[in-house]
Design a protein around this motif. Structure first.
Motif, PDB file in Angstrom:
ATOM      1  N   GLN A  35       0.744  -1.264   0.087  1.00  0.00           N
ATOM      2  CA  GLN A  35      -0.056   0.129  -0.075  1.00  0.00           C
ATOM      3  C   GLN A  35       0.880   1.313  -0.022  1.00  0.00           C
ATOM      4  O   GLN A  35       0.474   2.024  -0.628  1.00  0.00           O
ATOM      5  N   ALA A  36       2.007   1.232   0.793  1.00  0.00           N
ATOM      6  CA  ALA A  36       3.089   2.304   0.658  1.00  0.00           C
ATOM      7  C   ALA A  36       3.490   2.538  -0.925  1.00  0.00           C
ATOM      8  O   ALA A  36       3.830   3.592  -1.022  1.00  0.00           O
ATOM      9  N   LEU A  37       3.880   1.478  -1.410  1.00  0.00           N
ATOM     10  CA  LEU A  37       4.435   1.512  -2.560  1.00  0.00           C
ATOM     11  C   LEU A  37       3.485   2.174  -3.619  1.00  0.00           C
ATOM     12  O   LEU A  37       3.927   3.003  -4.583  1.00  0.00           O
ATOM     13  N   THR A  38       2.104   1.855  -3.362  1.00  0.00           N
ATOM     14  CA  THR A  38       1.114   2.164  -4.714  1.00  0.00           C
ATOM     15  C   THR A  38       0.525   3.694  -4.415  1.00  0.00           C
ATOM     16  O   THR A  38       0.088   4.139  -5.404  1.00  0.00           O
ATOM     17  N   THR A  39       0.597   4.081  -3.154  1.00  0.00           N
ATOM     18  CA  THR A  39       0.066   5.563  -2.964  1.00  0.00           C
ATOM     19  C   THR A  39       0.763   6.492  -3.370  1.00  0.00           C
ATOM     20  O   THR A  39       1.971   6.579  -3.358  1.00  0.00           O
ATOM     21  N   GLY A  64       0.073  -8.874  -3.132  1.00  0.00           N
ATOM     22  CA  GLY A  64      -0.922  -8.769  -4.201  1.00  0.00           C
ATOM     23  C   GLY A  64      -2.101  -8.015  -4.041  1.00  0.00           C
ATOM     24  O   GLY A  64      -2.499  -7.170  -4.627  1.00  0.00           O
ATOM     25  N   ILE A  65      -2.527  -8.520  -2.947  1.00  0.00           N
ATOM     26  CA  ILE A  65      -3.942  -7.646  -2.143  1.00  0.00           C
ATOM     27  C   ILE A  65      -3.655  -6.247  -1.931  1.00  0.00           C
ATOM     28  O   ILE A  65      -4.558  -5.603  -2.313  1.00  0.00           O
ATOM     29  N   GLY A  66      -2.494  -6.213  -1.344  1.00  0.00           N
ATOM     30  CA  GLY A  66      -2.014  -4.840  -0.989  1.00  0.00           C
ATOM     31  C   GLY A  66      -1.942  -3.898  -2.312  1.00  0.00           C
ATOM     32  O   GLY A  66      -2.337  -2.618  -2.283  1.00  0.00           O
ATOM     33  N   LEU A  67      -1.421  -4.326  -3.300  1.00  0.00           N
ATOM     34  CA  LEU A  67      -1.421  -3.675  -4.394  1.00  0.00           C
ATOM     35  C   LEU A  67      -2.486  -3.372  -5.106  1.00  0.00           C
ATOM     36  O   LEU A  67      -2.654  -2.149  -5.730  1.00  0.00           O
ATOM     37  N   VAL A  68      -3.411  -4.243  -4.979  1.00  0.00           N
ATOM     38  CA  VAL A  68      -4.951  -4.075  -5.444  1.00  0.00           C
ATOM     39  C   VAL A  68      -5.604  -2.944  -4.773  1.00  0.00           C
ATOM     40  O   VAL A  68      -6.082  -2.071  -5.513  1.00  0.00           O
ATOM     41  N   ALA A  69      -5.495  -2.874  -3.498  1.00  0.00           N
ATOM     42  CA  ALA A  69      -6.173  -2.213  -2.704  1.00  0.00           C
ATOM     43  C   ALA A  69      -5.553  -0.622  -2.896  1.00  0.00           C
ATOM     44  O   ALA A  69      -6.139   0.426  -3.165  1.00  0.00           O
ATOM     45  N   ALA A 121      -8.676   6.303  -0.370  1.00  0.00           N
ATOM     46  CA  ALA A 121      -9.848   6.006   0.477  1.00  0.00           C
ATOM     47  C   ALA A 121     -10.280   4.419   0.626  1.00  0.00           C
ATOM     48  O   ALA A 121     -10.666   4.094   1.699  1.00  0.00           O
ATOM     49  N   VAL A 122     -10.300   3.707  -0.380  1.00  0.00           N
ATOM     50  CA  VAL A 122     -10.433   2.493  -0.491  1.00  0.00           C
ATOM     51  C   VAL A 122      -9.345   1.634   0.182  1.00  0.00           C
ATOM     52  O   VAL A 122      -9.503   0.671   0.852  1.00  0.00           O
ATOM     53  N   SER A 123      -7.911   2.056  -0.038  1.00  0.00           N
ATOM     54  CA  SER A 123      -6.940   1.421   0.624  1.00  0.00           C
ATOM     55  C   SER A 123      -7.088   1.419   2.146  1.00  0.00           C
ATOM     56  O   SER A 123      -6.612   0.506   2.849  1.00  0.00           O
ATOM     57  N   LEU A 124      -7.269   2.739   2.567  1.00  0.00           N
ATOM     58  CA  LEU A 124      -7.408   2.894   4.006  1.00  0.00           C
ATOM     59  C   LEU A 124      -8.692   2.188   4.421  1.00  0.00           C
ATOM     60  O   LEU A 124      -8.509   1.549   5.692  1.00  0.00           O
ATOM     61  N   GLY A 125      -9.890   2.239   3.487  1.00  0.00           N
ATOM     62  CA  GLY A 125     -10.777   1.331   4.159  1.00  0.00           C
ATOM     63  C   GLY A 125     -10.356  -0.336   4.508  1.00  0.00           C
ATOM     64  O   GLY A 125     -11.022  -0.966   5.203  1.00  0.00           O
TER      65      GLY A 125
END
Length: 216
Positions: A75-79, A126-131, A137-141
């Motif tokens: 998630q840190a990588l994609t934001t 992989g799930i974190g990348l998709v999120a 907002a979705v990633s934090l959700g």
């Protein structure tokens, strides 16, 4: 001209950081920033069955922390937000405490981590990348819902752990309290509520992981 090179360099740095986190999580001894929680009173010596149960439950908890490292790193990588990237990395660092505590407790119980940890890490990453790709907002959700489910799972373990295993119980209790804080922080940062089908899918995936990690 400098602006042309800054984005690729940042991207390379982020990828190197992600790779370093994966290698450290899977192959290096984790180091906690905080001391391992201690029980108020020492427990009684565990019998063989009690020790096996405690080891299985702590192995599951260790897998959860392996997955947490993968999720937060992805998630840190994609934001695109530097502030949110720091939020995820800070949470990842706090989860490292949990990773170290559960590993130490497994060692004390004479048990091993899950043999499938590389698989769990890859799936969670992989799930974190998709999120992360679905927006902040979705990633934090996703963080809120993950922590909500993990908290419930940890409270279930508190009910199942042998009463005599006060050492494991102290660790799990502190982990549960920390997960609540992570969920609160994610809500404050602007988390969106995930739709019910997404929540149910997450529960189903978690069930497969925890059931398998209990034994393997």
């Amino acid at each position: 001209m400098p602006a042309t090179h800054s984005a690729p360099v940042q991207g390379i740095d982020a990828l190197l950081t992600a790779a370093d986190t994966a290698l450290r999580t899977l192959f290096a001894p984790p180091h906690a920033a905080r001391p391992m929680p201690q029980a108020a009173a020492p427990g009684a010596e565990l019998g063989d069955e009690e020790k096996r149960l405690s080891a299985a439950l702590m192995r599951v908890n260790h897998v959860g922390e392996v997955c947490a490292q993968a999720l937060y790193t992805a998630q840190a990588l994609t934001t695109p937000s530097p502030e949110l990237r720091q939020h995820f990395m800070h949470a990842c660092a706090e989860e490292t405490d949990h990773l170290a505590w559960t590993k130490q407790r497994l060692d004390e119980l004479g048990a091993r981590p899950s043999l499938l940890n590389p698989l769990w890490y890859a799936g969670a990453f992989g799930i974190g990348l998709v999120a992360g790709r679905l927006g902040n907002a979705v990633s934090l959700g996703f963080v809120v819902e993950t922590e909500r489910q993990v908290e419930a799972h940890l409270h279930e373990h508190l009910e199942r752990l042998p009463a005599a295993d006060t050492a494991s119980r102290a660790i799990v209790a502190q982990m549960a309290a920390d997960e609540v804080e992570h969920a609160v922080d994610a809500r404050k940062a602007g988390a969106a509520e995930l739709p019910l089908p997404a929540q149910e899918l997450m529960r189903a995936v978690a069930k497969v992981m925890t059931t398998t990690a209990h034994y393997v």
